[in-house]
Design a protein around this motif. Sequence first.
Motif, mmCIF file in Angstrom:
data_model
loop_
_atom_site.group_PDB
_atom_site.id
_atom_site.type_symbol
_atom_site.label_atom_id
_atom_site.label_comp_id
_atom_site.label_asym_id
_atom_site.label_seq_id
_atom_site.Cartn_x
_atom_site.Cartn_y
_atom_site.Cartn_z
ATOM 1 N N ARG A 105 0.830 -1.200 0.000
ATOM 2 C CA ARG A 105 0.000 0.000 0.000
ATOM 3 C C ARG A 105 0.871 1.259 0.000
ATOM 4 O O ARG A 105 0.490 2.305 0.530
ATOM 5 C CB ARG A 105 -0.956 -0.009 1.195
ATOM 6 C CG ARG A 105 -1.886 -1.233 1.220
ATOM 7 C CD ARG A 105 -2.959 -1.127 2.284
ATOM 8 N NE ARG A 105 -3.929 -0.092 1.957
ATOM 9 C CZ ARG A 105 -4.986 -0.280 1.153
ATOM 10 N NH1 ARG A 105 -5.199 -1.451 0.600
ATOM 11 N NH2 ARG A 105 -5.826 0.707 0.914
ATOM 12 N N GLY A 106 2.032 1.141 -0.607
ATOM 13 C CA GLY A 106 2.965 2.261 -0.676
ATOM 14 C C GLY A 106 2.542 3.313 -1.694
ATOM 15 O O GLY A 106 1.524 3.170 -2.383
ATOM 16 N N SER A 107 3.341 4.367 -1.776
ATOM 17 C CA SER A 107 2.982 5.471 -2.675
ATOM 18 C C SER A 107 4.193 6.036 -3.388
ATOM 19 O O SER A 107 5.347 5.878 -2.951
ATOM 20 C CB SER A 107 2.301 6.595 -1.893
ATOM 21 O OG SER A 107 3.238 7.250 -1.050
ATOM 22 N N PHE A 108 3.901 6.712 -4.493
ATOM 23 C CA PHE A 108 4.892 7.453 -5.274
ATOM 24 C C PHE A 108 4.432 8.900 -5.360
ATOM 25 O O PHE A 108 3.254 9.164 -5.639
ATOM 26 C CB PHE A 108 4.998 6.885 -6.695
ATOM 27 C CG PHE A 108 5.383 5.439 -6.760
ATOM 28 C CD1 PHE A 108 6.716 5.054 -6.810
ATOM 29 C CD2 PHE A 108 4.401 4.453 -6.765
ATOM 30 C CE1 PHE A 108 7.064 3.717 -6.872
ATOM 31 C CE2 PHE A 108 4.736 3.110 -6.829
ATOM 32 C CZ PHE A 108 6.082 2.741 -6.884
ATOM 33 N N THR A 109 5.350 9.821 -5.123
ATOM 34 C CA THR A 109 5.053 11.242 -5.290
ATOM 35 C C THR A 109 6.079 11.811 -6.261
ATOM 36 O O THR A 109 7.283 11.787 -5.990
ATOM 37 C CB THR A 109 5.124 11.994 -3.947
ATOM 38 O OG1 THR A 109 4.214 11.389 -3.024
ATOM 39 C CG2 THR A 109 4.762 13.459 -4.136
ATOM 40 N N LEU A 110 5.602 12.311 -7.391
ATOM 41 C CA LEU A 110 6.468 12.817 -8.450
ATOM 42 C C LEU A 110 6.424 14.341 -8.482
ATOM 43 O O LEU A 110 5.536 14.960 -7.901
ATOM 44 C CB LEU A 110 6.047 12.236 -9.801
ATOM 45 C CG LEU A 110 5.870 10.712 -9.850
ATOM 46 C CD1 LEU A 110 5.518 10.266 -11.269
ATOM 47 C CD2 LEU A 110 7.110 9.993 -9.339
ATOM 48 N N ILE A 111 7.383 14.932 -9.191
ATOM 49 C CA ILE A 111 7.427 16.389 -9.313
ATOM 50 C C ILE A 111 7.145 16.787 -10.759
ATOM 51 O O ILE A 111 7.681 16.192 -11.685
ATOM 52 C CB ILE A 111 8.785 16.966 -8.827
ATOM 53 C CG1 ILE A 111 8.795 18.492 -8.865
ATOM 54 C CG2 ILE A 111 9.950 16.387 -9.621
ATOM 55 C CD1 ILE A 111 7.877 19.151 -7.871
ATOM 56 N N THR A 112 6.275 17.747 -10.934
ATOM 57 C CA THR A 112 6.002 18.302 -12.259
ATOM 58 C C THR A 112 6.140 19.823 -12.127
ATOM 59 O O THR A 112 7.081 20.289 -11.509
ATOM 60 C CB THR A 112 4.639 17.795 -12.779
ATOM 61 O OG1 THR A 112 4.281 18.508 -13.942
ATOM 62 C CG2 THR A 112 3.542 17.915 -11.777
ATOM 63 N N GLY A 113 5.249 20.608 -12.661
ATOM 64 C CA GLY A 113 5.380 22.048 -12.528
ATOM 65 C C GLY A 113 4.287 22.792 -13.263
ATOM 66 O O GLY A 113 3.610 22.248 -14.143
#
Length: 199
Positions: A105-113
């Motif tokens: 149940r993990g997560s990924f947080t990405l960066i955009t803009g």
Amino acid sequence: MRILLIGAAGKLGAHVHATLADRGHDVVTVGRTSGDIRLDITDPVQATELYDRAGHIDAVASAAGDVPYNTLTKLTADDYLSAFRGKALSQIELVRQGTKRIAERGSFTLITGALARDPIVSGSAAAMANGAVEAFVRSAAIEIAPQRVNAISPTVFTESLADYGDFFPGIPPVDLTQVAQAYVRSIEGAQTGQIYELD
């Protein structure tokens, strides 16, 4: 939680690192030249090595992404390819490879803009890469559940106005504290497929 933080030495990454550590998380820092693990995640082979070396991970957070800035007529095909690899494909690989490596149940947080929705002169390569990341997040979210994936999409940082403010005329800046809180929301919350717009 044990969190893998890519780009931890940068201005944003350092702020996110401090915020997550203050909240009691075990943060494993990743960078090309500094950090607990030193690798270049734009190389898919090194992304695999990253997960091999990291061990058990509950969440992955990315605060890294290199893109060239120049006017459309001066950017080359290689510049656009570099932007895609540096910001989009590198983060896509984190998720693609990571789904089998992080907690159920993990997560990924990405960066955009903000350039994905609010263009500036000389920002077309960045806009292209940001748009790709955001489209990927929405699509990946419906496939990887119960794991989650979100993206943080800030405008120019208040702390970076001296260097980049002229490129964002009339666009309100956002404080790094606010951006770091969006990472907390993504990692500790329950939402998925979200683009947290900060402007």
